[in-house]
Design a protein around this motif. Structure first.
Motif, PDB file in Angstrom:
ATOM      1  N   GLY A  66       3.493  10.398  -9.172  1.00 42.25           N
ATOM      2  CA  GLY A  66       2.840  10.627 -10.463  1.00 42.25           C
ATOM      3  C   GLY A  66       2.061  11.921 -10.491  1.00 42.25           C
ATOM      4  O   GLY A  66       2.074  12.655 -11.491  1.00 42.25           O
ATOM      5  N   GLY A  67       1.385  12.244  -9.390  1.00 43.08           N
ATOM      6  CA  GLY A  67       0.685  13.518  -9.314  1.00 43.08           C
ATOM      7  C   GLY A  67       1.637  14.696  -9.355  1.00 43.08           C
ATOM      8  O   GLY A  67       1.339  15.728  -9.969  1.00 43.08           O
ATOM      9  N   CYS A 116       0.828  -1.210   0.000  1.00 37.97           N
ATOM     10  CA  CYS A 116       0.000   0.000   0.000  1.00 37.97           C
ATOM     11  C   CYS A 116       0.858   1.254   0.000  1.00 37.97           C
ATOM     12  O   CYS A 116       0.552   2.229  -0.696  1.00 37.97           O
ATOM     13  CB  CYS A 116      -0.922  -0.015   1.213  1.00 37.97           C
ATOM     14  SG  CYS A 116      -2.099  -1.398   1.237  1.00 37.97           S
ATOM     15  N   THR A 168       2.802  15.095 -12.954  1.00 36.41           N
ATOM     16  CA  THR A 168       1.716  15.651 -13.769  1.00 36.41           C
ATOM     17  C   THR A 168       1.556  17.146 -13.525  1.00 36.41           C
ATOM     18  O   THR A 168       1.386  17.934 -14.472  1.00 36.41           O
ATOM     19  CB  THR A 168       0.405  14.927 -13.462  1.00 36.41           C
ATOM     20  OG1 THR A 168       0.574  13.523 -13.695  1.00 36.41           O
ATOM     21  CG2 THR A 168      -0.719  15.454 -14.330  1.00 36.41           C
ATOM     22  N   TRP A 224       2.355   1.788  -3.520  1.00 33.93           N
ATOM     23  CA  TRP A 224       1.403   2.378  -4.459  1.00 33.93           C
ATOM     24  C   TRP A 224       1.090   3.826  -4.097  1.00 33.93           C
ATOM     25  O   TRP A 224       0.876   4.657  -4.981  1.00 33.93           O
ATOM     26  CB  TRP A 224       0.114   1.546  -4.490  1.00 33.93           C
ATOM     27  CG  TRP A 224       0.260   0.258  -5.231  1.00 33.93           C
ATOM     28  CD1 TRP A 224       0.283  -0.998  -4.721  1.00 33.93           C
ATOM     29  CD2 TRP A 224       0.427   0.119  -6.650  1.00 33.93           C
ATOM     30  NE1 TRP A 224       0.452  -1.929  -5.726  1.00 33.93           N
ATOM     31  CE2 TRP A 224       0.532  -1.271  -6.917  1.00 33.93           C
ATOM     32  CE3 TRP A 224       0.495   1.021  -7.713  1.00 33.93           C
ATOM     33  CZ2 TRP A 224       0.708  -1.772  -8.197  1.00 33.93           C
ATOM     34  CZ3 TRP A 224       0.664   0.517  -8.996  1.00 33.93           C
ATOM     35  CH2 TRP A 224       0.767  -0.850  -9.229  1.00 33.93           C
ATOM     36  N   LEU A 225       1.062   4.135  -2.798  1.00 35.66           N
ATOM     37  CA  LEU A 225       0.808   5.512  -2.388  1.00 35.66           C
ATOM     38  C   LEU A 225       1.953   6.425  -2.822  1.00 35.66           C
ATOM     39  O   LEU A 225       1.712   7.538  -3.323  1.00 35.66           O
ATOM     40  CB  LEU A 225       0.631   5.574  -0.865  1.00 35.66           C
ATOM     41  CG  LEU A 225       0.413   6.979  -0.277  1.00 35.66           C
ATOM     42  CD1 LEU A 225      -0.854   7.597  -0.846  1.00 35.66           C
ATOM     43  CD2 LEU A 225       0.348   6.909   1.250  1.00 35.66           C
ATOM     44  N   GLU A 226       3.198   5.962  -2.660  1.00 35.26           N
ATOM     45  CA  GLU A 226       4.338   6.762  -3.083  1.00 35.26           C
ATOM     46  C   GLU A 226       4.329   6.984  -4.591  1.00 35.26           C
ATOM     47  O   GLU A 226       4.585   8.094  -5.075  1.00 35.26           O
ATOM     48  CB  GLU A 226       5.636   6.082  -2.648  1.00 35.26           C
ATOM     49  CG  GLU A 226       5.893   6.141  -1.158  1.00 35.26           C
ATOM     50  CD  GLU A 226       7.205   5.496  -0.790  1.00 35.26           C
ATOM     51  OE1 GLU A 226       7.773   4.779  -1.652  1.00 35.26           O
ATOM     52  OE2 GLU A 226       7.674   5.696   0.344  1.00 35.26           O
ATOM     53  N   LEU A 227       4.037   5.926  -5.335  1.00 32.95           N
ATOM     54  CA  LEU A 227       3.989   6.058  -6.791  1.00 32.95           C
ATOM     55  C   LEU A 227       2.854   6.983  -7.229  1.00 32.95           C
ATOM     56  O   LEU A 227       3.007   7.759  -8.185  1.00 32.95           O
ATOM     57  CB  LEU A 227       3.827   4.671  -7.428  1.00 32.95           C
ATOM     58  CG  LEU A 227       5.033   3.740  -7.332  1.00 32.95           C
ATOM     59  CD1 LEU A 227       4.691   2.371  -7.906  1.00 32.95           C
ATOM     60  CD2 LEU A 227       6.239   4.328  -8.046  1.00 32.95           C
ATOM     61  N   PHE A 228       1.729   6.915  -6.530  1.00 32.21           N
ATOM     62  CA  PHE A 228       0.603   7.786  -6.870  1.00 32.21           C
ATOM     63  C   PHE A 228       0.955   9.247  -6.599  1.00 32.21           C
ATOM     64  O   PHE A 228       0.688  10.136  -7.430  1.00 32.21           O
ATOM     65  CB  PHE A 228      -0.621   7.370  -6.064  1.00 32.21           C
ATOM     66  CG  PHE A 228      -1.798   8.287  -6.245  1.00 32.21           C
ATOM     67  CD1 PHE A 228      -2.581   8.227  -7.394  1.00 32.21           C
ATOM     68  CD2 PHE A 228      -2.120   9.214  -5.261  1.00 32.21           C
ATOM     69  CE1 PHE A 228      -3.658   9.081  -7.566  1.00 32.21           C
ATOM     70  CE2 PHE A 228      -3.194  10.075  -5.428  1.00 32.21           C
ATOM     71  CZ  PHE A 228      -3.968  10.004  -6.579  1.00 32.21           C
ATOM     72  N   LEU A 229       1.570   9.517  -5.450  1.00 26.87           N
ATOM     73  CA  LEU A 229       1.940  10.890  -5.122  1.00 26.87           C
ATOM     74  C   LEU A 229       3.003  11.415  -6.081  1.00 26.87           C
ATOM     75  O   LEU A 229       2.954  12.582  -6.508  1.00 26.87           O
ATOM     76  CB  LEU A 229       2.453  10.955  -3.677  1.00 26.87           C
ATOM     77  CG  LEU A 229       1.413  10.661  -2.591  1.00 26.87           C
ATOM     78  CD1 LEU A 229       2.067  10.687  -1.219  1.00 26.87           C
ATOM     79  CD2 LEU A 229       0.266  11.645  -2.655  1.00 26.87           C
TER      80      LEU A 229
END
Length: 322
Positions: free
Chosen positions: A30-31, A20, A34, A23-28
């Motif tokens: 990626g944001g 978890c 972007t 995935w949270l690190e990758l999501f942050l």
């Protein structure tokens, strides 16, 4: 008499949270990437419209066109690629040196039970963190510098020194116009808050984003990051000049890159100063607080001069010169 049984924390629950977090690190991240793309490579995010004083000399500098002393590809290559090259060379140099002498000790010392060589763990430390799925930490710092610099530019809407050259204001749109031999003009020393620019929209958008300077931010971020790495993680035995020359050379390149924005009339001095402070502050925070550069390491038993022993994971890379 009641008995108390010590309860140990469950290892399984701790390990189950790792995916978890990944995935949270990758999501942050990626944001963050972007947002940096939207701020600097598109015009979707509007810029605050600042007014200007009629015939302001500080905003009437000539526009030198697309040619720059430090082109954008060179800037991004130095900001994002040069630190990786320096870290890889610094970490592999002692390994190759010891291999050449045939005196390499156990460089494939395992880290925990994963069988990862020591120098690879150091590369992960300086270019990422303990999570192999997380991108490079210096890349994260560069994207953070892009986002903070971009937010400062769109929120302040500071006008570049060449703003009036690319704006080409249409003074006939003003309620009060001053007549002159060259045609209608604005009344001197009056503040104009209306959008009367008739120039190219792309150039006007860039001319409204002067503070802080992106060149200064990225240049000083990369230079300070590499300088702190060279000062804390590289130890050159046999010479006392190469390391200071490397650090001073990096800082000099950052200074020249930032100063070129002033000499080309693309940024004000305060824009360059603000960008330099922002980039240097991000590099210092990541290097000292996150990576732990210059942090005193506890002594390792058996690692005394002449006694051998396994060097600690964070031991500085040593290059012995003849």
């Amino acid at each position: 008499m009641p008995t108390y049984v010590e309860q140990k924390p469950s290892v399984g629950m701790g390990n189950s949270a790792l995916p978890c977090l990944c995935w949270l690190e990758l999501f942050l991240f990626g944001g963050l990437v972007t947002l940096a793309y939207l701020l600097h490579f598109t015009e979707i995010i509007p810029v605050v419209q600042q007014g200007f004083v009629c015939q302001d000399i500080a905003l009437s500098k000539p526009f030198s066109g697309p040619s720059e002393a430090v082109p954008w590809p060179v800037l991004y290559a130095m900001a994002f690629g040069a630190p990786v090259v320096l870290i890889v060379v610094g970490e592999l140099s002692p390994v190759l040196y010891q291999l050449g002498l045939g005196a390499m000790r156990d460089q494939a010392a395992t880290a925990g039970q994963q069988g990862v060589p020591t120098f690879l763990r150091r590369l992960v430390k300086f270019t990422g963190n303990s999570n192999p799925l997380f991108p490079g930490l210096h890349l994260f710092g560069g994207c953070s510098a892009l986002v903070l610099c971009g937010l400062g530019q769109v929120m302040t809407g500071s006008l570049a020194p060449y703003f009036l050259s690319v704006c080409s204001p249409n003074y006939t749109l003003l309620p009060v116009v001053s007549a002159s031999s060259d045609g209608p003009s604005c009344v001197p020393a009056t503040f104009i808050s209306d959008d009367i620019c008739a120039g190219k929209a792309e150039d006007i958008y860039s001319a409204r984003r002067s503070f802080p300077s992106l060149h200064a931010t990225l240049s000083w971020y990369a230079a300070v990051f590499m300088a702190l790495y060279a000062s804390s993680a590289l130890c050159l035995r046999g010479t006392r000049l190469i390391q200071p020359l490397l650090v001073m050379g990096l800082l000099a390149l950052a200074f020249l890159s930032a100063a070129s924005r002033v000499t080309e009339y693309r940024s004000h001095a305060v824009d360059v100063l603000g960008g330099s402070v922002l980039g240097a502050a991000i590099a210092v925070y990541l290097s000292v607080a996150v990576l732990g550069c210059f942090r005193v390491k506890p002594a390792v038993p058996g690692d005394v001069a002449g006694q051998g022993g396994t060097p600690p994971e964070d031991r500085v890379a040593v290059i012995t010169l003849p």
